[in-house]
Design a protein around this motif. Sequence first.
Motif, PDB file in Angstrom:
ATOM      1  N   UNK A  97       0.791  -1.230   0.000  1.00 55.64           N
ATOM      2  CA  UNK A  97       0.000   0.000   0.000  1.00 55.64           C
ATOM      3  C   UNK A  97       0.817   1.269   0.000  1.00 55.64           C
ATOM      4  N   UNK A  98       2.023   1.207  -0.570  1.00 59.75           N
ATOM      5  CA  UNK A  98       2.889   2.389  -0.542  1.00 59.75           C
ATOM      6  C   UNK A  98       3.086   3.024  -1.924  1.00 59.75           C
ATOM      7  N   UNK A  99       2.200   2.695  -2.870  1.00 56.21           N
ATOM      8  CA  UNK A  99       2.284   3.286  -4.209  1.00 56.21           C
ATOM      9  C   UNK A  99       1.474   4.580  -4.211  1.00 56.21           C
ATOM     10  N   UNK A 100       2.106   5.689  -4.629  1.00 59.03           N
ATOM     11  CA  UNK A 100       1.360   6.939  -4.720  1.00 59.03           C
ATOM     12  C   UNK A 100       1.063   7.323  -6.162  1.00 59.03           C
ATOM     13  N   UNK A 101       1.667   6.619  -7.115  1.00 58.80           N
ATOM     14  CA  UNK A 101       1.427   6.881  -8.533  1.00 58.80           C
ATOM     15  C   UNK A 101       1.784   5.627  -9.306  1.00 58.80           C
ATOM     16  N   UNK A 102       0.920   5.250 -10.249  1.00 61.50           N
ATOM     17  CA  UNK A 102       1.128   4.042 -11.036  1.00 61.50           C
ATOM     18  C   UNK A 102       0.965   4.388 -12.506  1.00 61.50           C
ATOM     19  N   UNK A 103       1.979   4.106 -13.316  1.00 63.06           N
ATOM     20  CA  UNK A 103       1.895   4.349 -14.750  1.00 63.06           C
ATOM     21  C   UNK A 103       1.850   3.005 -15.464  1.00 63.06           C
ATOM     22  N   UNK A 104       0.795   2.802 -16.259  1.00 62.84           N
ATOM     23  CA  UNK A 104       0.614   1.559 -17.004  1.00 62.84           C
ATOM     24  C   UNK A 104       0.725   1.836 -18.491  1.00 62.84           C
ATOM     25  N   UNK A 105       1.451   0.973 -19.172  1.00 65.22           N
ATOM     26  CA  UNK A 105       1.545   1.029 -20.623  1.00 65.22           C
ATOM     27  C   UNK A 105       0.783  -0.163 -21.170  1.00 65.22           C
ATOM     28  N   UNK A 106      -0.198   0.091 -22.009  1.00 69.37           N
ATOM     29  CA  UNK A 106      -1.019  -0.956 -22.589  1.00 69.37           C
ATOM     30  C   UNK A 106      -0.777  -0.971 -24.092  1.00 69.37           C
ATOM     31  N   UNK A 107      -0.372  -2.133 -24.594  1.00 65.64           N
ATOM     32  CA  UNK A 107      -0.067  -2.268 -26.010  1.00 65.64           C
ATOM     33  C   UNK A 107      -1.176  -3.046 -26.708  1.00 65.64           C
ATOM     34  N   UNK A 108      -1.545  -2.659 -27.928  1.00 68.83           N
ATOM     35  CA  UNK A 108      -2.662  -3.291 -28.629  1.00 68.83           C
ATOM     36  C   UNK A 108      -2.286  -4.627 -29.282  1.00 68.83           C
TER      37      UNK A 108
END
Length: 84
Positions: free
Chosen positions: A5-16
């Motif tokens: 529970x220590x994530x303050x920002x999450x960046x996800x890359x989604x590829x088609x």
Amino acid sequence: MLKAGIVDRLTLLTFPVILGSGKRLFSDGTAAGALRMTEHQVTKGGAIIATYEPEGRVETGDFGTQDPSAEEQERQKRMAEGPW
């Protein structure tokens, strides 16, 4: 970090692409939690880069859409009847 529970920002890359199998994004034991999208962009190739921040508990309930407008109901009726 998610599990703790220590994530303050999450960046996800989604590829088609569809590969059919692979690693789970969130492993067993990761607590449920809502995320709020704070930034996003779509690349020329269709990849999505989205940044999320924690939003608290997951809200449950009815996520249905509103009833269609009178105009939409009439359009649906015409489409169902059709000229055929």
